[in-house]
Design an enzyme around this catalytic site. Structure first.
Site, PDB file in Angstrom:
ATOM      1  N   GLU A 181       0.815  -1.221   0.000  1.00 38.41           N
ATOM      2  CA  GLU A 181       0.000   0.000   0.000  1.00 38.41           C
ATOM      3  C   GLU A 181       0.846   1.269   0.000  1.00 38.41           C
ATOM      4  OE1 GLU A 181      -0.461  -2.653   1.868  1.00 38.41           O
ATOM      5  OE2 GLU A 181      -2.571  -3.284   1.759  1.00 38.41           O
TER       6      GLU A 181
ATOM      7  N   MET B  83      24.557   8.280   0.917  1.00 40.61           N
ATOM      8  CA  MET B  83      24.475   9.595   1.555  1.00 40.61           C
ATOM      9  C   MET B  83      24.844   9.505   3.035  1.00 40.61           C
ATOM     10  SD  MET B  83      24.067  12.727   1.236  1.00 40.61           S
ATOM     11  CE  MET B  83      23.134  13.434  -0.103  1.00 40.61           C
TER      12      MET B  83
ATOM     13  N   PHE C 196     -11.207  -7.073  14.374  1.00 41.04           N
ATOM     14  CA  PHE C 196     -10.181  -7.589  13.460  1.00 41.04           C
ATOM     15  C   PHE C 196      -9.785  -6.501  12.450  1.00 41.04           C
ATOM     16  CE2 PHE C 196      -9.145  -9.823   9.427  1.00 41.04           C
ATOM     17  CZ  PHE C 196      -7.927 -10.339   9.847  1.00 41.04           C
ATOM     18  N   GLN C 197      -8.519  -6.240  12.337  1.00 38.75           N
ATOM     19  CA  GLN C 197      -7.947  -5.238  11.421  1.00 38.75           C
ATOM     20  C   GLN C 197      -8.505  -3.839  11.656  1.00 38.75           C
ATOM     21  OE1 GLN C 197      -8.021  -6.925   7.387  1.00 38.75           O
ATOM     22  NE2 GLN C 197      -6.015  -7.799   7.851  1.00 38.75           N
TER      23      GLN C 197
ATOM     24  N   LYS D  44     -17.411  -0.189   6.971  1.00 37.66           N
ATOM     25  CA  LYS D  44     -17.909  -1.203   6.033  1.00 37.66           C
ATOM     26  C   LYS D  44     -19.419  -1.074   5.834  1.00 37.66           C
ATOM     27  CE  LYS D  44     -17.115  -6.017   4.823  1.00 37.66           C
ATOM     28  NZ  LYS D  44     -16.483  -7.273   5.197  1.00 37.66           N
TER      29      LYS D  44
HETATM   30  C1  LIG Z   1      18.952  14.250   0.829  1.00 40.13           C
HETATM   31  C2  LIG Z   1      18.242  15.546   0.584  1.00 40.13           C
HETATM   32  C3  LIG Z   1      18.986  16.693   0.340  1.00 40.13           C
HETATM   33  C4  LIG Z   1      18.354  17.890   0.033  1.00 40.13           C
HETATM   34  N1  LIG Z   1      19.108  18.972  -0.307  1.00 40.13           N
HETATM   35  C5  LIG Z   1      18.499  20.079  -0.786  1.00 40.13           C
HETATM   36  C6  LIG Z   1      19.253  21.183  -1.300  1.00 40.13           C
HETATM   37  O1  LIG Z   1      20.469  21.160  -1.347  1.00 40.13           O
HETATM   38  N2  LIG Z   1      18.582  22.237  -1.793  1.00 40.13           N
HETATM   39  C7  LIG Z   1      17.204  22.285  -1.805  1.00 40.13           C
HETATM   40  O2  LIG Z   1      16.623  23.255  -2.313  1.00 40.13           O
HETATM   41  N3  LIG Z   1      16.477  21.286  -1.288  1.00 40.13           N
HETATM   42  C8  LIG Z   1      17.086  20.188  -0.804  1.00 40.13           C
HETATM   43  N4  LIG Z   1      16.320  19.147  -0.336  1.00 40.13           N
HETATM   44  C9  LIG Z   1      14.858  19.283  -0.353  1.00 40.13           C
HETATM   45  C10 LIG Z   1      14.359  20.059   0.850  1.00 40.13           C
HETATM   46  O3  LIG Z   1      14.347  19.220   1.973  1.00 40.13           O
HETATM   47  C11 LIG Z   1      12.949  20.631   0.594  1.00 40.13           C
HETATM   48  O4  LIG Z   1      12.085  19.584   0.233  1.00 40.13           O
HETATM   49  C12 LIG Z   1      12.895  21.646  -0.532  1.00 40.13           C
HETATM   50  O5  LIG Z   1      13.896  22.617  -0.369  1.00 40.13           O
HETATM   51  C13 LIG Z   1      11.534  22.321  -0.529  1.00 40.13           C
HETATM   52  O6  LIG Z   1      11.389  23.110  -1.663  1.00 40.13           O
HETATM   53  P1  LIG Z   1      10.190  24.144  -1.754  1.00 40.13           P
HETATM   54  O7  LIG Z   1      10.167  24.990  -0.531  1.00 40.13           O
HETATM   55  O8  LIG Z   1      10.327  24.814  -3.072  1.00 40.13           O
HETATM   56  O9  LIG Z   1       8.918  23.189  -1.899  1.00 40.13           O
HETATM   57  P2  LIG Z   1       7.709  22.770  -0.834  1.00 40.13           P
HETATM   58  O10 LIG Z   1       8.318  22.228   0.359  1.00 40.13           O
HETATM   59  O11 LIG Z   1       6.832  21.951  -1.657  1.00 40.13           O
HETATM   60  O12 LIG Z   1       7.090  24.165  -0.512  1.00 40.13           O
HETATM   61  C14 LIG Z   1       6.379  24.862  -1.492  1.00 40.13           C
HETATM   62  C15 LIG Z   1       5.809  26.109  -0.872  1.00 40.13           C
HETATM   63  O13 LIG Z   1       5.046  26.775  -1.881  1.00 40.13           O
HETATM   64  C16 LIG Z   1       3.796  27.156  -1.334  1.00 40.13           C
HETATM   65  N5  LIG Z   1       2.791  27.176  -2.389  1.00 40.13           N
HETATM   66  C17 LIG Z   1       2.078  26.139  -2.879  1.00 40.13           C
HETATM   67  N6  LIG Z   1       1.232  26.556  -3.836  1.00 40.13           N
HETATM   68  C18 LIG Z   1       1.404  27.882  -3.951  1.00 40.13           C
HETATM   69  C19 LIG Z   1       0.799  28.872  -4.762  1.00 40.13           C
HETATM   70  N7  LIG Z   1      -0.160  28.579  -5.639  1.00 40.13           N
HETATM   71  N8  LIG Z   1       1.212  30.159  -4.615  1.00 40.13           N
HETATM   72  C20 LIG Z   1       2.172  30.493  -3.694  1.00 40.13           C
HETATM   73  N9  LIG Z   1       2.769  29.574  -2.885  1.00 40.13           N
HETATM   74  C21 LIG Z   1       2.401  28.290  -3.030  1.00 40.13           C
HETATM   75  C22 LIG Z   1       3.497  26.108  -0.281  1.00 40.13           C
HETATM   76  O14 LIG Z   1       2.582  26.601   0.688  1.00 40.13           O
HETATM   77  C23 LIG Z   1       4.882  25.836   0.299  1.00 40.13           C
HETATM   78  O15 LIG Z   1       5.198  26.679   1.365  1.00 40.13           O
HETATM   79  C24 LIG Z   1      16.934  17.946   0.014  1.00 40.13           C
HETATM   80  C25 LIG Z   1      16.204  16.815   0.309  1.00 40.13           C
HETATM   81  C26 LIG Z   1      16.845  15.617   0.570  1.00 40.13           C
HETATM   82  C27 LIG Z   1      16.007  14.399   0.827  1.00 40.13           C
HETATM   83  C1  LIG Z   2      12.888   5.331   4.468  1.00 45.21           C
HETATM   84  C2  LIG Z   2      14.192   5.988   4.781  1.00 45.21           C
HETATM   85  N1  LIG Z   2      15.041   5.418   5.662  1.00 45.21           N
HETATM   86  C3  LIG Z   2      16.227   6.009   5.947  1.00 45.21           C
HETATM   87  C4  LIG Z   2      16.569   7.189   5.352  1.00 45.21           C
HETATM   88  C5  LIG Z   2      17.897   7.864   5.690  1.00 45.21           C
HETATM   89  N2  LIG Z   2      18.734   7.931   4.470  1.00 45.21           N
HETATM   90  C6  LIG Z   2      18.842   9.035   3.714  1.00 45.21           C
HETATM   91  S1  LIG Z   2      19.799   8.836   2.367  1.00 45.21           S
HETATM   92  C7  LIG Z   2      20.139   7.238   2.798  1.00 45.21           C
HETATM   93  C8  LIG Z   2      21.041   6.379   1.957  1.00 45.21           C
HETATM   94  C9  LIG Z   2      20.493   6.092   0.606  1.00 45.21           C
HETATM   95  O1  LIG Z   2      21.243   5.062   0.030  1.00 45.21           O
HETATM   96  P1  LIG Z   2      21.005   4.607  -1.452  1.00 45.21           P
HETATM   97  O2  LIG Z   2      19.553   4.387  -1.695  1.00 45.21           O
HETATM   98  O3  LIG Z   2      21.886   3.479  -1.790  1.00 45.21           O
HETATM   99  O4  LIG Z   2      21.388   5.909  -2.294  1.00 45.21           O
HETATM  100  P2  LIG Z   2      22.811   6.678  -2.364  1.00 45.21           P
HETATM  101  O5  LIG Z   2      22.841   7.680  -1.275  1.00 45.21           O
HETATM  102  O6  LIG Z   2      23.883   5.655  -2.257  1.00 45.21           O
HETATM  103  O7  LIG Z   2      22.773   7.337  -3.717  1.00 45.21           O
HETATM  104  C10 LIG Z   2      19.484   6.892   3.999  1.00 45.21           C
HETATM  105  C11 LIG Z   2      19.604   5.579   4.664  1.00 45.21           C
HETATM  106  C12 LIG Z   2      15.637   7.749   4.465  1.00 45.21           C
HETATM  107  N3  LIG Z   2      15.861   8.917   3.861  1.00 45.21           N
HETATM  108  N4  LIG Z   2      14.471   7.124   4.172  1.00 45.21           N
END
Ligand SMILES: Cc1cc2nc3c(=O)[nH]c(=O)nc-3n(C[C@H](O)[C@H](O)[C@H](O)COP(=O)(O)OP(=O)(O)OC[C@H]3O[C@@H](n4cnc5c(N)ncnc54)[C@H](O)[C@@H]3O)c2cc1C
Ligand SMILES: Cc1ncc(C[n+]2csc(CCOP(=O)(O)OP(=O)(O)O)c2C)c(N)n1
Length: 581
Positions: free
Chosen positions: A49, A473, A111-112, A161
């Site tokens: 799911e 990472m 159940f569930q 249900k």
């Molecule tokens: C491993 C990892 C590394 C990351 N590194 C980076 C990085 O280096 N740089 C980076 O940028 N991000 C990075 N991120 C992503 C980061 O965590 C955020 O998800 C991202 O920065 C959010 O971008 P955002 O604010 O544009 O989008 P969202 O979080 O989607 O926010 C969008 C915003 O826009 C607003 N909005 C929606 N609709 C409208 C509308 N019609 N008009 C006006 N406003 C609106 C919403 O209310 C919200 O506040 C990383 C994520 C991971 C998993």
């Molecule tokens: C469900 C979940 N568990 C743990 C993490 C923490 N986490 C962030 S990046 C990462 C490693 C990802 O490894 P891989 O998928 O091999 O990608 P790589 O970084 O090697 O490109 C982990 C464990 C996460 N983001 N999501």
């Protein structure tokens, strides 16, 4: 006309324009599944799911329409939790329909039985428990309206249900949403617009921060008009990539933890930030105490709770970005910021020297090369669905997204396992588009059971596994901050070529840079899904990197070949006289 609650579910979904839905049956939702056979909606049987919710999410992000997922009570519903939280963090509009035990059994540990509205209260935009057939239509209409309006997000509808089994009059018109307390259309005061226009017209070093909201609001042309008229460069968030074409000369690229050095330095040196539909996530700001201290800040944002939440701003404009810019643009004057733009260009030069693409082919296979070749082969036109980790960042850096909704990734929750199922949803949303999954060897294994869904649905979704034999990472953090003590990050993987073959798919293994483009081309030409196992350099790291909580300008940069790793200490900021502000 009289209908059962189960039939009403489908009557409503058909009227909402739903063509495809992702789900998994079980006892408490069986009446609804039974009624499904009489309605023209394609049901995609998932293998877990969580996959259904990510598929609905991928469908929503690729199409801009509401995605729908369905599951039974208890374990079916709780398996949806990660997908719902993922959609919530990234403002993705999905509706999840779950079966619940009979209304008289609720609270008896039947159940569930799980209190799924309780469980999902903090991770849904709204949720409902429906115990009467009479409430099904109104609730579903409200759910779709809430999911898609204002700041989009997930809505869960839990239907007992007996509410599915009993009958009542079905009247679509009478079930129209009436939600007087819900105000998705708030507007800013005229004074705020006037102050914003003054700041924009008076700025010397302005910068637009373009986020996910640019796409969600359909404001690309408006943002471009602002940028071009006043010659304002643009920095993008991860979720904003594609919202503004990567090839636009004023588009600087991604900001934040793994953003380009010149982008982060430009933010620290700007005198005005115009934040458009982005929420100043901590991956974007680094240490907020030293974040863009010399800049006035304008924040245009549909959700009032985001304004002044992470970063204090000088002007907060609540409203839809496109409508807001419609009102702002007439007051914005043409400007020439060539000195500022030249300065940013100079900063770019330094990064080009450190770019891994500039290094000669040493026989090693780097992930950056794989992504770059994927971009070249697909001419930047594919929808790329990336998972979470190093490969996600390399994808963001090296695949140049020109088209909106062409990068789909889990940003806020950072959900490993998102990519493969989300790509299935994206393919259903855009069957004419080429769809690629870019995943790590770790994340791919979290949801690879959905390969069976791909086979059952006869889909072509190519998969590039960036296989470094590590949870990369996390290994990188251990390398930088935990003295290379690689606790629980080395992976022993299955043979992914054989995994592909076990599902009746094609698999390929690639070990050298010279093989990448031919392999990608071959995968594209093959009629079915292909899994490409790219055996990349095992201990490569993503650069630049702002350590968590560090100042945005204190980046760890890719070492120049002749130097050790060097941290930028903010000397640039001092040069721009930010220390005194
Ligand atoms: C491993 C990892 C590394 C990351 N590194 C980076 C990085 O280096 N740089 C980076 O940028 N991000 C990075 N991120 C992503 C980061 O965590 C955020 O998800 C991202 O920065 C959010 O971008 P955002 O604010 O544009 O989008 P969202 O979080 O989607 O926010 C969008 C915003 O826009 C607003 N909005 C929606 N609709 C409208 C509308 N019609 N008009 C006006 N406003 C609106 C919403 O209310 C919200 O506040 C990383 C994520 C991971 C998993
Ligand atoms: C469900 C979940 N568990 C743990 C993490 C923490 N986490 C962030 S990046 C990462 C490693 C990802 O490894 P891989 O998928 O091999 O990608 P790589 O970084 O090697 O490109 C982990 C464990 C996460 N983001 N999501």
């Amino acid at each position: 006309m009289k209908r059962t609650g189960a039939q009403i579910v489908w009557e409503c979904l058909v009227r909402q324009g739903v063509k495809t839905l992702f789900g998994y049956p079980g006892g408490a939702i069986l009446p609804t599944y039974d009624a499904m056979l009489d309605y023209p909606i394609h049901h995609v049987l998932v293998r877990h799911e969580q996959g259904a919710t990510h598929m609905a999410d991928g469908y929503a992000r690729a199409s801009g329409k509401v995605g729908v997922a369905m599951a039974t009570s208890g374990p079916g519903a709780t398996n949806m939790v990660t997908g719902i939280a993922t959609a919530m963090m990234d403002s993705s509009p999905i509706v999840c329909i779950t079966g619940q035990v009979g209304s008289r059994a609720i609270g008896s540990d039947a159940f569930q039985e799980t209190d799924v509205t309780g469980v999902t209260l903090p991770i849904t935009k709204h949720n409902y428990l429906v115990t009467h057939a009479e409430d099904v239509a109104r609730t579903l209409r409200e759910a779709f309206y809430i999911a898609a309006s204002g700041r989009p997000g997930p809505v869960l509808v839990d239907i007992a249900k007996d509410a599915q089994q009993s009958s009542c009059e079905f009247d679509w018109e009478a079930a129209a949403p009436r939600l007087p307390g819900y105000r998705p259309d708030l507007r800013a005061l005229p004074e705020e617009f006037a102050r914003a226009v003054d700041l924009i017209n008076g700025a010397k070093r302005p910068l637009i921060l373009a986020g996910h909201g640019v796409m969600m609001s359909g404001a690309r042309q408006h943002v471009l008009e602002l940028a071009e008229r006043a010659q304002i460069p643009m920095a993008l968030t991860l979720l904003g990539l594609g919202g503004i074409p990567a090839s636009h000369p004023l588009n600087l690229g991604m900001m934040g933890m793994h953003g380009e050095a010149w982008v982060n330095n430009a933010i620290q040196q700007a005198d005005l930030l115009i934040a458009c539909g982005m929420r100043f996530d901590d991956r974007v700001t680094g240490n907020v105490k030293t974040y863009a201290l010399g800049a006035k800040k304008i924040h245009i944002e549909i959700d009032p709770s985001e304004i002044n939440k992470n970063v204090r701003v000088d002007v907060g404009i609540v409203g839809d970005l496109r409508e807001t810019l419609d009102e702002l643009l007439p007051g914005v004057k043409s400007a020439d910021h060539s000195e500022w733009l030249d300065h940013i260009n100079e900063m770019k030069g330094d990064s080009a020297v450190r770019d891994i693409q500039s290094l000669p082919d040493t026989g090693h296979l780097y992930a950056a090369h794989v992504i770059n070749d994927l971009w070249r082969s697909t001419e930047g036109k594919a929808i790329v669905v990336s998972d979470v980790g190093q490969h996600q960042m390399w994808e963001a850096q090296y695949y140049k997204h020109n088209d909106e909704r062409s990068l789909i990734t889990s940003g806020g929750l950072g959900t490993m396992g998102f990519a493969l199922p989300a790509a299935v949803g994206a393919k259903f949303a855009c069957p004419e588009k080429e769809v690629w999954v870019v995943a790590g060897d770790g994340g791919f294994q979290m949801t690879m059971a959905e390969l069976a869904t791909i086979v059952q649905e006869n889909l072509k979704v190519n998969v590039a596994i960036i296989n470094n034999g590590y949870l990369g990472m996390v290994r990188q953090w251990q390398e930088f901050f935990y003295e290379k003590r690689y606790a629980a990050t080395p992976l022993v993987n299955p043979d992914f070529v054989k995994v592909a073959e076990a599902y009746g798919l094609r698999g390929m293994q690639i070990t050298a840079r010279s093989q990448v483009k031919a392999a990608v081309d071959e995968a594209r030409a093959h009629p079915g899904t292909v899994i490409l196992d790219f055996r990349v350099e095992q201990e490569d790291s993503v650069f630049p990197m702002v350590p968590a909580g560090a100042d945005l300008h204190a980046m760890i940069r890719r070492p120049k070949p002749e130097f050790d790793v060097m941290a930028e200490t903010g000397a640039d900021a001092e040069e721009w006289d930010l220390g005194s502000k």
